[in-house]
Write an enzyme that holds these catalytic residues in place. Structure first.
Site, PDB file in Angstrom:
ATOM      1  N   THR A 135     -34.606 -22.541  16.429  1.00 24.03           N
ATOM      2  CA  THR A 135     -34.378 -23.160  15.120  1.00 24.03           C
ATOM      3  C   THR A 135     -35.402 -24.237  14.780  1.00 24.03           C
ATOM      4  O   THR A 135     -35.250 -24.952  13.794  1.00 24.03           O
ATOM      5  CB  THR A 135     -32.964 -23.772  15.061  1.00 24.03           C
ATOM      6  OG1 THR A 135     -32.845 -24.785  16.068  1.00 24.03           O
ATOM      7  CG2 THR A 135     -31.904 -22.706  15.273  1.00 24.03           C
ATOM      8  N   TYR A 172     -39.364 -13.946  33.703  1.00 28.72           N
ATOM      9  CA  TYR A 172     -40.429 -14.879  33.352  1.00 28.72           C
ATOM     10  C   TYR A 172     -40.408 -16.105  34.270  1.00 28.72           C
ATOM     11  O   TYR A 172     -39.368 -16.470  34.812  1.00 28.72           O
ATOM     12  CB  TYR A 172     -40.295 -15.310  31.881  1.00 28.72           C
ATOM     13  CG  TYR A 172     -40.135 -14.128  30.963  1.00 28.72           C
ATOM     14  CD1 TYR A 172     -41.170 -13.224  30.767  1.00 28.72           C
ATOM     15  CD2 TYR A 172     -38.927 -13.884  30.305  1.00 28.72           C
ATOM     16  CE1 TYR A 172     -41.028 -12.120  29.949  1.00 28.72           C
ATOM     17  CE2 TYR A 172     -38.770 -12.788  29.477  1.00 28.72           C
ATOM     18  CZ  TYR A 172     -39.817 -11.900  29.295  1.00 28.72           C
ATOM     19  OH  TYR A 172     -39.664 -10.810  28.483  1.00 28.72           O
TER      20      TYR A 172
END
Length: 322
Positions: free
Chosen positions: A241, A169
């Site tokens: 998270t 990527y």
């Protein structure tokens, strides 16, 4: 007369010092954009904006419905020893970037330059991952700071080194939305008698980021000083998270903490405009039958020779005896 003024202005902005100043200003501004509607509402407190409500946003449903969410509580008795796990390889260069206070955490954003940067490879990783930011999670108490827990217990804090898969990527924005996109190296923080020299560079900047969404430049941060001396770790597949909680993360948690001084932790906790009460740690999420592997061999070998069959995976001997 107009020609003279024009020439003067051109000369002023051609000055190397002015060009450098404008370049730094552009860098700081680019890392401190105004919060948009959705990025501004979530936090760590309350029913309307706390972690239990993150999944109510259409783009963040996985925060509530995902089965591979992070952080988790790591139970030592359930770790699976994998002898195929090699030591992690981390390029420990010094980096430049911007330390940002965005009211939910303090984040060090590494400059996107043409330099090779800090790469993380080997261990459980099949690709090369490039470090792009470091997040500081901490709490008001030494028992509420880290996101991950070990056998139910939290540490005073947790440094999370986020890196994106630079082989597949082009940037972290693309990587975090795709398989094997992100690797997060987690280092626990404990309180000791002496300070950490690299963390001291953070501490000296806390007084400069006392406004919401404020930033300050930080140069020459030595990554190696923020890492404990260990080749042992635990690893599992999980998520980011914070919203949108995308499940594209390989977590690597080092088995030793780094130590910071009482003053360093006190100054961290006194950083203004942190809009949370107890900590900026997301509550631990269900493991949901995931395997947490480790290269730590807990088994005590007392024989020089053995006829036992070599296995690729081997559970620790006290699994299930809790």
């Amino acid at each position: 007369m107009m020609f003279k003024v024009k020439a003067y202005v051109t000369a002023c902005f051609s000055s190397p010092s002015v060009i450098i100043t404008l370049s730094l200003l552009k860098t700081v501004v680019s890392y401190c954009p105004d919060s948009d509607h959705w990025s501004g509402w979530w936090g760590y407190n309350g029913m309307m904006s706390g972690p239990l409500s993150w999944g109510d946003h259409n783009d963040w449903k996985i925060c509530k419905t995902g089965k591979n969410q992070s952080p988790i509580d790591i139970l030592p008795n359930s770790l699976l020893y994998d002898p195929q796990l090699q030591p992690l390889k981390i390029e420990t260069a010094s980096v430049n970037g911007v330390l940002r206070n965005d009211k939910r955490d303090l984040t060090f954003l590494i400059h996107n330059t043409l330099e090779p940067g800090v790469n993380i490879t080997s261990g459980p990783l099949s690709y090369t991952y490039k470090l792009y930011q470091i997040k500081l999670h901490y709490g008001r108490l030494n028992t509420t700071g880290s996101e991950h827990r070990i056998d139910g217990k939290a540490f005073a804090g947790e440094l999370q080194f986020l890196a994106f898969n630079s082989e597949l990527y082009t940037n972290y924005t693309e990587a975090q939305m795709n398989p094997r996109g992100i690797a997060v190296l987690s280092v626990f923080l404990s309180i000791g008698d002496t300070g950490n020299s690299a963390f001291e560079m953070f501490r000296q900047k806390f007084v400069l980021i006392t406004q919401k969404d404020s930033c300050t430049e930080l140069h020459g941060l030595p990554i190696d000083k923020l890492l404990p001396r260990t080749d042992q770790y635990m690893t599992y597949s999980g998520s980011l998270t914070q919203p949108g909680c995308r499940e594209t993360v390989t977590w690597v948690l080092l088995n030793k903490p780094i130590y910071i001084s009482y003053r360093q932790m006190a100054d961290l906790r006194e950083t203004p405009y942190q809009e949370w009460i107890y900590s900026n740690a997301r509550p631990v999420m269900p493991l949901n039958h995931r395997t947490v592997r480790t290269n730590i061999n807990f088994r005590k070998r007392t024989r020089l020779c053995s006829m036992e069959i070599t296995k690729k995976y081997e559970a620790n001997p006290d699994v299930g005896q809790r």
